[in-house]
Design an enzyme around this catalytic site. Structure first.
Site, short mmCIF file in Angstrom:
data_model
loop_
_atom_site.label_atom_id
_atom_site.label_comp_id
_atom_site.label_asym_id
_atom_site.label_seq_id
_atom_site.Cartn_x
_atom_site.Cartn_y
_atom_site.Cartn_z
N ASP A 193 9.12 15.10 -0.30
CA ASP A 193 7.78 14.79 -0.91
C ASP A 193 7.46 13.39 -1.04
O ASP A 193 8.23 12.68 -1.07
CB ASP A 193 7.74 15.70 -2.39
CG ASP A 193 6.38 15.84 -2.94
OD1 ASP A 193 6.04 16.81 -3.29
OD2 ASP A 193 5.79 14.73 -3.17
N VAL A 207 -2.24 21.66 -3.01
CA VAL A 207 -2.32 21.84 -1.75
C VAL A 207 -2.25 23.28 -1.27
O VAL A 207 -1.04 23.96 -1.83
CB VAL A 207 -1.16 20.96 -0.70
CG1 VAL A 207 -1.15 21.49 0.78
CG2 VAL A 207 -1.02 19.43 -0.90
N HIS A 221 3.79 26.52 -0.78
CA HIS A 221 5.22 25.73 -0.65
C HIS A 221 6.22 26.03 -1.68
O HIS A 221 5.75 26.07 -3.00
CB HIS A 221 4.59 24.16 -0.66
CG HIS A 221 3.60 23.81 -1.68
ND1 HIS A 221 2.23 23.96 -1.51
CD2 HIS A 221 3.80 23.05 -2.71
CE1 HIS A 221 1.67 23.60 -2.58
NE2 HIS A 221 2.45 22.73 -3.13
P1 AMP Z 1 1.36 21.00 -5.31
O1 AMP Z 1 0.83 20.21 -6.45
O2 AMP Z 1 2.22 22.10 -5.94
O3 AMP Z 1 0.30 21.76 -4.66
O4 AMP Z 1 2.34 20.12 -4.61
C1 AMP Z 1 1.79 19.49 -3.45
C2 AMP Z 1 2.82 18.33 -3.24
O5 AMP Z 1 2.43 17.71 -2.00
C3 AMP Z 1 2.48 17.09 -4.33
O6 AMP Z 1 3.96 17.10 -5.05
C4 AMP Z 1 2.51 16.08 -3.26
O7 AMP Z 1 3.23 14.90 -3.61
C5 AMP Z 1 3.03 16.63 -2.11
N1 AMP Z 1 2.28 16.00 -0.85
C6 AMP Z 1 1.11 15.63 -0.52
N2 AMP Z 1 0.72 15.26 0.70
C7 AMP Z 1 1.95 15.08 1.18
C8 AMP Z 1 2.56 14.60 2.42
N3 AMP Z 1 1.59 13.97 3.29
N4 AMP Z 1 3.91 14.44 2.47
C9 AMP Z 1 4.80 14.80 1.61
N5 AMP Z 1 4.58 15.59 0.53
C10 AMP Z 1 3.02 15.57 0.31
#
Ligand code: AMP
Length: 113
Positions: free
Chosen positions: A31, A95, A99
């Site tokens: 992450d 996102v 995931h």
């Molecule tokens: P959620 O809030 O459950 O949708 O988790 C989305 C996660 O994606 C968050 O913990 C972000 O920090 C992570 N995230 C967003 N963009 C990226 C990226 N480019 N590479 C790795 N992690 C990311």
């Protein structure tokens, strides 16, 4: 199926990630904003928007994601960890590509916020 989320762009190679595991069904990577010493994400290659969008046909894929979560947690040296799937904006999903978070390496409080 198309997926124009940031995770879709990672899967296509358009955006780099710190990969820890990859196979024909999923990708696991670090992450970008870790909430603990170990914070990994396991995502299916299939662009399922959220757990709420998973179908009966996805049962094998969903099980696979959890087994990969276990493997990457173990490979990261974790003996205790938390797996989290946020579903929907009010649950913290930002996102909209399914995931599994794998978080560990520090004591984790319960209940979560
Ligand atoms: P959620 O809030 O459950 O949708 O988790 C989305 C996660 O994606 C968050 O913990 C972000 O920090 C992570 N995230 C967003 N963009 C990226 C990226 N480019 N590479 C790795 N992690 C990311």
């Amino acid at each position: 199926m198309t997926n124009d989320t940031i995770f879709g762009r990672i899967l296509s190679g358009e955006i780099p990630c710190q990969e820890v595991y990859s196979d024909e069904l999923c990708l696991a990577f670090k992450d970008v904003a870790p909430q603990a010493p170990v914070h990994l994400l396991v995502i299916p290659r299939k662009p399922i928007k959220s757990l709420n969008d998973a179908m009966a046909d996805d049962v094998g894929l969903l099980g696979h994601l959890l087994l990969v979560a276990k493997d990457v947690a173990n490979q990261s040296g974790l003996k205790n960890w938390r797996t989290i799937i946020n579903t929907g904006e009010e649950a913290g999903q930002t996102v909209f590509h399914l995931h599994v978070h794998v978080i560990g390496g520090r004591p984790l409080a319960w209940p979560p916020g």
